[in-house]
Design a protein around this motif. Structure first.
Motif, PDB file in Angstrom:
ATOM      1  N   SER A 106      37.264  13.612  16.395  1.00  0.00           N
ATOM      2  CA  SER A 106      37.983  13.485  15.123  1.00  0.00           C
ATOM      3  C   SER A 106      38.219  14.880  14.586  1.00  0.00           C
ATOM      4  O   SER A 106      37.315  15.710  14.564  1.00  0.00           O
ATOM      5  CB  SER A 106      37.144  12.692  14.117  1.00  0.00           C
ATOM      6  N   GLU A 107      39.441  15.129  14.177  1.00  0.00           N
ATOM      7  CA  GLU A 107      39.744  16.428  13.603  1.00  0.00           C
ATOM      8  C   GLU A 107      39.505  16.367  12.097  1.00  0.00           C
ATOM      9  O   GLU A 107      40.244  15.712  11.379  1.00  0.00           O
ATOM     10  CB  GLU A 107      41.179  16.829  13.946  1.00  0.00           C
ATOM     11  N   GLY A 108      38.448  16.976  11.645  1.00  0.00           N
ATOM     12  CA  GLY A 108      38.193  17.058  10.217  1.00  0.00           C
ATOM     13  C   GLY A 108      37.017  16.237   9.721  1.00  0.00           C
ATOM     14  O   GLY A 108      36.158  16.739   9.026  1.00  0.00           O
ATOM     15  N   ASN A 109      36.930  14.963  10.072  1.00  0.00           N
ATOM     16  CA  ASN A 109      35.918  14.084   9.488  1.00  0.00           C
ATOM     17  C   ASN A 109      34.586  14.075  10.234  1.00  0.00           C
ATOM     18  O   ASN A 109      33.550  13.803   9.646  1.00  0.00           O
ATOM     19  CB  ASN A 109      36.448  12.653   9.399  1.00  0.00           C
ATOM     20  N   TYR A 110      34.613  14.318  11.542  1.00  0.00           N
ATOM     21  CA  TYR A 110      33.389  14.251  12.338  1.00  0.00           C
ATOM     22  C   TYR A 110      33.315  15.461  13.258  1.00  0.00           C
ATOM     23  O   TYR A 110      34.307  16.081  13.581  1.00  0.00           O
ATOM     24  CB  TYR A 110      33.364  12.984  13.212  1.00  0.00           C
ATOM     25  N   THR A 111      32.106  15.770  13.724  1.00  0.00           N
ATOM     26  CA  THR A 111      31.943  16.838  14.710  1.00  0.00           C
ATOM     27  C   THR A 111      31.479  16.217  16.021  1.00  0.00           C
ATOM     28  O   THR A 111      30.920  15.115  16.044  1.00  0.00           O
ATOM     29  CB  THR A 111      30.899  17.873  14.250  1.00  0.00           C
ATOM     30  N   GLY A 112      31.699  16.918  17.094  1.00  0.00           N
ATOM     31  CA  GLY A 112      31.244  16.447  18.402  1.00  0.00           C
ATOM     32  C   GLY A 112      32.215  15.467  19.041  1.00  0.00           C
ATOM     33  O   GLY A 112      33.316  15.228  18.544  1.00  0.00           O
ATOM     34  N   TYR A 113      31.769  14.919  20.133  1.00  0.00           N
ATOM     35  CA  TYR A 113      32.584  14.011  20.929  1.00  0.00           C
ATOM     36  C   TYR A 113      31.823  12.750  21.275  1.00  0.00           C
ATOM     37  O   TYR A 113      30.604  12.759  21.389  1.00  0.00           O
ATOM     38  CB  TYR A 113      32.977  14.670  22.270  1.00  0.00           C
ATOM     39  N   VAL A 114      32.553  11.690  21.490  1.00  0.00           N
ATOM     40  CA  VAL A 114      32.032  10.503  22.152  1.00  0.00           C
ATOM     41  C   VAL A 114      32.636  10.574  23.551  1.00  0.00           C
ATOM     42  O   VAL A 114      33.851  10.710  23.696  1.00  0.00           O
ATOM     43  CB  VAL A 114      32.466   9.210  21.437  1.00  0.00           C
ATOM     44  N   GLU A 115      31.774  10.530  24.554  1.00  0.00           N
ATOM     45  CA  GLU A 115      32.261  10.705  25.920  1.00  0.00           C
ATOM     46  C   GLU A 115      32.039   9.446  26.739  1.00  0.00           C
ATOM     47  O   GLU A 115      31.128   8.664  26.474  1.00  0.00           O
ATOM     48  CB  GLU A 115      31.565  11.889  26.580  1.00  0.00           C
ATOM     49  N   GLY A 116      32.886   9.287  27.722  1.00  0.00           N
ATOM     50  CA  GLY A 116      32.774   8.150  28.619  1.00  0.00           C
ATOM     51  C   GLY A 116      33.484   8.450  29.920  1.00  0.00           C
ATOM     52  O   GLY A 116      33.950   9.557  30.152  1.00  0.00           O
ATOM     53  N   LYS A 117      33.577   7.453  30.753  1.00  0.00           N
ATOM     54  CA  LYS A 117      34.214   7.587  32.065  1.00  0.00           C
ATOM     55  C   LYS A 117      35.216   6.457  32.246  1.00  0.00           C
ATOM     56  O   LYS A 117      35.065   5.379  31.695  1.00  0.00           O
ATOM     57  CB  LYS A 117      33.182   7.498  33.196  1.00  0.00           C
ATOM     58  N   GLN A 118      36.234   6.731  33.056  1.00  0.00           N
ATOM     59  CA  GLN A 118      37.216   5.726  33.439  1.00  0.00           C
ATOM     60  C   GLN A 118      37.439   5.862  34.938  1.00  0.00           C
ATOM     61  O   GLN A 118      37.700   6.958  35.431  1.00  0.00           O
ATOM     62  CB  GLN A 118      38.542   5.935  32.707  1.00  0.00           C
ATOM     63  N   LYS A 119      37.338   4.740  35.640  1.00  0.00           N
ATOM     64  CA  LYS A 119      37.593   4.766  37.080  1.00  0.00           C
ATOM     65  C   LYS A 119      39.094   4.659  37.310  1.00  0.00           C
ATOM     66  O   LYS A 119      39.781   3.875  36.671  1.00  0.00           O
ATOM     67  CB  LYS A 119      36.868   3.629  37.784  1.00  0.00           C
ATOM     68  N   LEU A 120      39.557   5.470  38.229  1.00  0.00           N
ATOM     69  CA  LEU A 120      40.955   5.490  38.650  1.00  0.00           C
ATOM     70  C   LEU A 120      40.909   5.216  40.155  1.00  0.00           C
ATOM     71  O   LEU A 120      40.513   6.071  40.933  1.00  0.00           O
ATOM     72  CB  LEU A 120      41.557   6.857  38.348  1.00  0.00           C
ATOM     73  N   THR A 121      41.276   3.984  40.542  1.00  0.00           N
ATOM     74  CA  THR A 121      41.055   3.546  41.913  1.00  0.00           C
ATOM     75  C   THR A 121      42.329   3.026  42.564  1.00  0.00           C
ATOM     76  O   THR A 121      42.992   2.143  42.039  1.00  0.00           O
ATOM     77  CB  THR A 121      39.998   2.414  41.944  1.00  0.00           C
ATOM     78  N   VAL A 122      42.638   3.582  43.720  1.00  0.00           N
ATOM     79  CA  VAL A 122      43.702   3.065  44.572  1.00  0.00           C
ATOM     80  C   VAL A 122      42.996   2.373  45.732  1.00  0.00           C
ATOM     81  O   VAL A 122      42.226   2.999  46.458  1.00  0.00           O
ATOM     82  CB  VAL A 122      44.630   4.184  45.088  1.00  0.00           C
ATOM     83  N   THR A 123      43.227   1.071  45.877  1.00  0.00           N
ATOM     84  CA  THR A 123      42.580   0.300  46.936  1.00  0.00           C
ATOM     85  C   THR A 123      43.479   0.230  48.167  1.00  0.00           C
ATOM     86  O   THR A 123      44.693   0.428  48.078  1.00  0.00           O
ATOM     87  CB  THR A 123      42.253  -1.128  46.460  1.00  0.00           C
TER      88      THR A 123
END
Length: 174
Positions: A64-81
């Protein structure tokens, strides 16, 4: 924080799925995706996978620009079968009589290839002369992309082998 992006191999690239996030007050948050070189982008179309070997897990972060500091992080799989392709060898549906000559075919058909791709190399052989049952054999599959590149690793081939049954012929009466 996103569902995986997945598709069977078809030639064009698969892009990371776009994400959006909002805080408790309904303010839109900034979503970024980490590229292979370690830099971050807000454009998920910059993160792609074209071939099965390109499948990856993409780091995603929300800030968030302005209201919060830091990040919430995660992962996303990108899969070609792997794309299924069926290769069917020619054969004889009916029994064939013994004639002393060889029955032989090397014809086959491939179904399920992506657009602009073709079988570049494949050996198929079904042959027999004497009474008995014969089954075709495949070897050496290579599938070529539009530019001639080897894309075989992106396919899951299944083979349907043709068959030939030669039966005894009646001896001619003299």
């Amino acid at each position: 924080p996103r569902a995986p992006a997945e598709k069977p191999y078809d030639g064009p690239p698969l892009a990371a799925a776009a994400a959006s996030a909002y805080d408790a007050n309904g303010n839109e948050l900034k979503v970024e995706y980490q590229k292979a070189d370690g830099s971050w982008t807000e454009n998920p179309a910059e993160i792609t996978a074209t071939a099965v070997a390109d499948s990856t897990e993409v780091s995603v972060r929300v800030s968030s620009e302005g209201n919060y500091t830091g990040y919430v992080e995660g992962k996303q799989k990108l899969t070609v079968t792997k794309r299924p392709v069926t290769i069917t060898g020619e054969g004889w549906d009916a029994e064939q009589p013994y004639t002393g000559a060889e029955y032989s075919t090397d014809k086959y058909a491939a179904e399920g290839l992506a657009a602009d791709q073709s079988v570049a190399e494949l050996t198929y052989q079904l042959k027999g002369t004497n009474v008995g049952t014969y089954t075709g054999e495949f070897s050496g599959l290579k599938i070529a992309g539009k530019d001639g590149s080897d894309v075989t690793a992106n396919y899951e081939p299944s083979y349907v082998k043709g068959s030939l049954k030669i039966t005894a012929a009646e001896i001619a009466k003299y």
